[in-house]
Design an enzyme around this catalytic site. Sequence first.
Site, PDB file in Angstrom:
ATOM      1  N   TYR A   1      16.346  29.782   7.289  1.00 33.44           N
ATOM      2  CA  TYR A   1      15.087  30.410   7.712  1.00 33.44           C
ATOM      3  C   TYR A   1      14.998  30.512   9.220  1.00 33.44           C
ATOM      4  CZ  TYR A   1      13.037  30.177   3.065  1.00 33.44           C
ATOM      5  OH  TYR A   1      12.765  30.351   1.742  1.00 33.44           O
TER       6      TYR A   1
ATOM      7  N   ARG B   1     -10.113  -0.223  16.259  1.00 34.77           N
ATOM      8  CA  ARG B   1     -10.083   0.622  15.073  1.00 34.77           C
ATOM      9  C   ARG B   1     -11.156   0.093  14.137  1.00 34.77           C
ATOM     10  NH1 ARG B   1      -4.537   1.123  11.710  1.00 34.77           N
ATOM     11  NH2 ARG B   1      -5.065  -1.056  11.345  1.00 34.77           N
TER      12      ARG B   1
ATOM     13  N   MET C   1      12.197  24.013   1.553  1.00 33.53           N
ATOM     14  CA  MET C   1      11.347  23.181   0.693  1.00 33.53           C
ATOM     15  C   MET C   1      12.173  22.239  -0.184  1.00 33.53           C
ATOM     16  SD  MET C   1       8.232  24.259  -1.847  1.00 33.53           S
ATOM     17  CE  MET C   1       7.328  25.143  -0.596  1.00 33.53           C
TER      18      MET C   1
ATOM     19  N   LYS D   1       0.838  -1.211   0.000  1.00 34.35           N
ATOM     20  CA  LYS D   1       0.000   0.000   0.000  1.00 34.35           C
ATOM     21  C   LYS D   1       0.869   1.255   0.000  1.00 34.35           C
ATOM     22  CE  LYS D   1      -0.223  -0.298   4.993  1.00 34.35           C
ATOM     23  NZ  LYS D   1      -0.910  -0.941   6.122  1.00 34.35           N
TER      24      LYS D   1
HETATM   25  C1  LIG Z   1      -0.022  -1.993   6.628  1.00 43.75           C
HETATM   26  C2  LIG Z   1      -0.547  -3.272   7.126  1.00 43.75           C
HETATM   27  C3  LIG Z   1       0.311  -4.329   7.445  1.00 43.75           C
HETATM   28  C4  LIG Z   1       1.827  -4.232   7.378  1.00 43.75           C
HETATM   29  O1  LIG Z   1       2.362  -3.684   8.545  1.00 43.75           O
HETATM   30  P1  LIG Z   1       3.944  -3.520   8.733  1.00 43.75           P
HETATM   31  O2  LIG Z   1       4.082  -2.991  10.096  1.00 43.75           O
HETATM   32  O3  LIG Z   1       4.390  -2.535   7.693  1.00 43.75           O
HETATM   33  O4  LIG Z   1       4.548  -4.845   8.522  1.00 43.75           O
HETATM   34  C5  LIG Z   1      -0.265  -5.538   7.822  1.00 43.75           C
HETATM   35  N1  LIG Z   1      -1.603  -5.681   7.896  1.00 43.75           N
HETATM   36  C6  LIG Z   1      -2.448  -4.676   7.601  1.00 43.75           C
HETATM   37  C7  LIG Z   1      -3.923  -4.905   7.689  1.00 43.75           C
HETATM   38  C8  LIG Z   1      -1.958  -3.448   7.215  1.00 43.75           C
HETATM   39  O5  LIG Z   1      -2.807  -2.449   6.922  1.00 43.75           O
END
Ligand SMILES: *Cc1c(COP(=O)(O)O)cnc(C)c1O
Length: 357
Positions: free
Chosen positions: A254, A130, A302, A35
């Site tokens: 800055y 969550r 930046m 992702k």
């Molecule tokens: C992002 C995610 C992971 C991976 O987690 P890491 O800490 O990067 O290994 C695993 N399961 C779900 C559902 C996630 O959203």
Amino acid sequence: MNSYITAHINHAAFQHNLALIKQKVGDAKILAIIKSNGYGHGLLRAAASLQQADAFGVARIDEAAELRAAGITHPITVFSSFANKNELQDLSRLNLDTVIFNFKQLELFCTQPLENPLTIWLKIDTGMHRLGFPPEEIGRAYQALHNCKNLREPIRFLTQLACADEPTDAHNQQQIQCFNKFINWNGARSIANSAALFAFPETHMEWVRPGISLYGISPFAEKTGSDLGLRPVMTLQTKLIGINKISKGESIGYGASWTCPEDMLIGVAAIGYGDGYPRNARDGTPILVGDKICPLVGRVSMNLVMIDLGNNPNAQLGDPVILWGEKLPVEIIAKWSDTISYELLCRVSPRMEFVES
Ligand SMILES: *Cc1c(COP(=O)(O)O)cnc(C)c1O
């Protein structure tokens, strides 16, 4: 295209990390999480390198669509699931797996005519609070799902640990025990992200879901990837484009936030928060100029940073400057900027030049 900055992506490191994880988890299948643009490494780049994984995981349907459009035929799980008919149709049309975490989704799933049946992960909220069904509702959810004609059997079970990156936290064992009540249910189970995968072998079960570790980075604050036998995949590099002699008492950058304690050689490198380098990196954050570690001084701009070249007085314009990578763990930069390496990687701008080897 940014002509100064390059993100080097080392495919051998990707493969090394995947092989190490495979060896660790034995028979468990690997759902490689790619992702957020492959944690900033590039979605398709990550998928191409991780073809030996059993499946891919993404957050959103558009990411999965991009993978399908590129010809990726692996099973793909979309973790953010669907919120309406159209999204559900897209999942089915693209032959994607997904997660169901509430009764509204369940009802939609059971009442829509779909092109292809879907493999479904039922998400259980074992304590992170969550997303997921509370344990006392999972029986009802399971029964309802079981009767859906759109289901590709068997149902799978999934949970997420809140504190896996701190293995001694009591939440971990509580959540694992809660999940294990479903151990006799028929269907594959998955708990482990990277941290759980390394810290709790009992969570390997049928599927593990590594993300950050595939990119060679440690999920634990107190360890680097190399402590775990991993190799960082990305090296973020730019060039020195300015070298200035600044007198004692003069201030830099800055807000004039940093003042030279003596006459100094200050380098200017072409990268900044607009490119993904963290603005809250503190004075002293290590930066590699050539092969010498030099400290960041003054505020990150930046597209520029300033560096105390005291450790490398022979630095020349055009010298390579490494922000993180094999010789400078991103975990260290994350500490200096009060964040986690995940965020630094995800923020790397996709506009820069990616060089693959
Ligand atoms: C992002 C995610 C992971 C991976 O987690 P890491 O800490 O990067 O290994 C695993 N399961 C779900 C559902 C996630 O959203």
